[in-house]
Design an enzyme around this catalytic site. Structure first.
Site, PDB file in Angstrom:
ATOM      1  N   LEU A  43       1.113  -0.890   0.305  1.00 34.50           N
ATOM      2  CA  LEU A  43       0.301  -0.371  -0.237  1.00 34.50           C
ATOM      3  C   LEU A  43       0.858   0.982  -0.213  1.00 34.50           C
ATOM      4  O   LEU A  43       1.713   0.685   0.592  1.00 34.50           O
ATOM      5  CB  LEU A  43      -0.999   0.372   0.848  1.00 34.50           C
ATOM      6  CG  LEU A  43      -1.824  -1.060   1.589  1.00 34.50           C
ATOM      7  CD1 LEU A  43      -2.832  -1.207   2.373  1.00 34.50           C
ATOM      8  CD2 LEU A  43      -2.898  -1.580   0.204  1.00 34.50           C
ATOM      9  N   SER A  44       0.539   2.620  -0.351  1.00 36.96           N
ATOM     10  CA  SER A  44       1.364   3.783  -0.019  1.00 36.96           C
ATOM     11  C   SER A  44       1.780   3.820   0.734  1.00 36.96           C
ATOM     12  O   SER A  44       3.081   4.270   1.057  1.00 36.96           O
ATOM     13  CB  SER A  44       0.321   4.606  -0.446  1.00 36.96           C
ATOM     14  OG  SER A  44      -1.087   5.088   0.110  1.00 36.96           O
ATOM     15  N   GLU A  45       0.830   3.284   2.051  1.00 35.97           N
ATOM     16  CA  GLU A  45       1.688   3.893   4.243  1.00 35.97           C
ATOM     17  C   GLU A  45       1.150   2.381   4.604  1.00 35.97           C
ATOM     18  O   GLU A  45       0.684   2.090   4.019  1.00 35.97           O
ATOM     19  CB  GLU A  45       1.514   4.839   4.239  1.00 35.97           C
ATOM     20  CG  GLU A  45       1.786   6.274   3.581  1.00 35.97           C
ATOM     21  CD  GLU A  45       3.190   6.712   3.107  1.00 35.97           C
ATOM     22  OE1 GLU A  45       4.219   5.883   4.071  1.00 35.97           O
ATOM     23  OE2 GLU A  45       2.967   7.284   2.591  1.00 35.97           O
ATOM     24  N   THR A  46       2.027   1.706   4.802  1.00 39.08           N
ATOM     25  CA  THR A  46       2.060   1.260   6.044  1.00 39.08           C
ATOM     26  C   THR A  46       2.731   1.825   7.757  1.00 39.08           C
ATOM     27  O   THR A  46       3.421   2.080   7.380  1.00 39.08           O
ATOM     28  CB  THR A  46       2.998  -0.332   6.081  1.00 39.08           C
ATOM     29  OG1 THR A  46       2.340  -0.579   5.053  1.00 39.08           O
ATOM     30  CG2 THR A  46       2.236  -1.232   7.493  1.00 39.08           C
TER      31      THR A  46
END
Length: 265
Positions: A43-46
């Site tokens: 994902l774009s961020e974790t």
């Protein structure tokens, strides 16, 4: 085992807004393990959270690198702490690479207290201009490590088809392309591209809105703005400028939850 949640941020319905994974830890973990899990989530961020004094340590990873600031994964983290860990605090404090950040709530809305750096006008670098297809900005400038490109219309923002390969070589974390919304449904419309850090186009970007908040507040003559990020998923934010800080208001929805069997220990 660590608890793991999938949360859609800056939306009030699932499968919209910006998805983030939130991993709740009991103690610090090896950064290499956190980066590996972020790559696995893709994902774009974790976000990774663990208790630290009177606050929560919060770190953000794209599939490629750790970043200094992320809005939607912070919103998702606050949502997890209140919704799933049943934290009683009316305001949450996060210790991050960008200093201490706060989240407050008002009903179903969550407000993030973020720095709002001033965007300094500057000619658009040739690499970015080429990657965006030779657009003619109304205004361009830099705020921290992002470039802001203001176009003449929301339609031009929506129609943009940048070259991610060229943009990945540009001297910036990412590029915000934005315009005033002529329809009246919102004040501003934007898109955010950050292939250099592994995010070709981010669905909804809190940090980008924090970095363009002062520009749009001055341009429109008011400190409260309603914004829409015109990605394929789409998402809405409300901006409330307070000097050199901004409150980013949004909602979040949990889509899935589970545990990480391959733990950091």
């Amino acid at each position: 085992m660590s608890r793991l949640f999938g949360v859609d941020a800056f939306t009030d319905r699932p499968f919209a807004g910006n998805p983030a994974a939130v991993c709740v830890l009991e103690a610090p973990a090896d950064p290499a393990w956190m980066q590996a899990l972020a790559r696995e989530m893709n994902l774009s961020e974790t976000a990774f959270l663990w208790p630290e004094g009177d606050a929560w340590r919060l770190r953000w990873f794209t599939p490629k690198v750790e970043v200094d600031l992320c809005g939607h994964a912070t919103l998702a983290s606050a949502h997890v702490l209140w919704r799933h860990l049943e934290r009683p605090e009316p305001r949450l404090a996060f210790e991050t690479r960008s200093g201490r950040l706060y989240a407050t709530r008002a009903g179903a809305r969550i407000g993030l207290d973020f720095p709002a750096p001033e965007a300094v006008a500057a000619p658009l670098p040739e690499a970015i201009a080429a990657a965006l297809g030779r657009v003619r900005p109304v205004w361009s400038g830099r705020a921290e490590d992002d470039w802001i490109v203001v176009l003449e219309s929301a339609a031009a923002v929506r129609a943009l088809a940048p070259d991610p390969g060229l943009l990945a070589r540009a001297p910036a974390r990412g590029v915000v392309v934005t315009a005033r919304d002529e329809s009246g449904a919102y004040d501003v419309v934007s898109r955010f591209f950050a292939p250099a850090v592994g995010v070709p186009e981010d669905p909804v970007t809190g940090s980008a809105h924090a970095r363009m908040a002062r520009y749009w507040a001055a341009a429109l003559g008011r400190d409260r703005l309603r914004a829409y990020q015109a990605s394929a998923r789409g998402g809405t934010l409300e901006l409330e400028l307070r000097g050199d800080r901004v409150l980013l208001w949004g909602r979040a929805v949990t889509v899935w939850s589970g545990r990480v069997e391959a733990g950091p220990g």
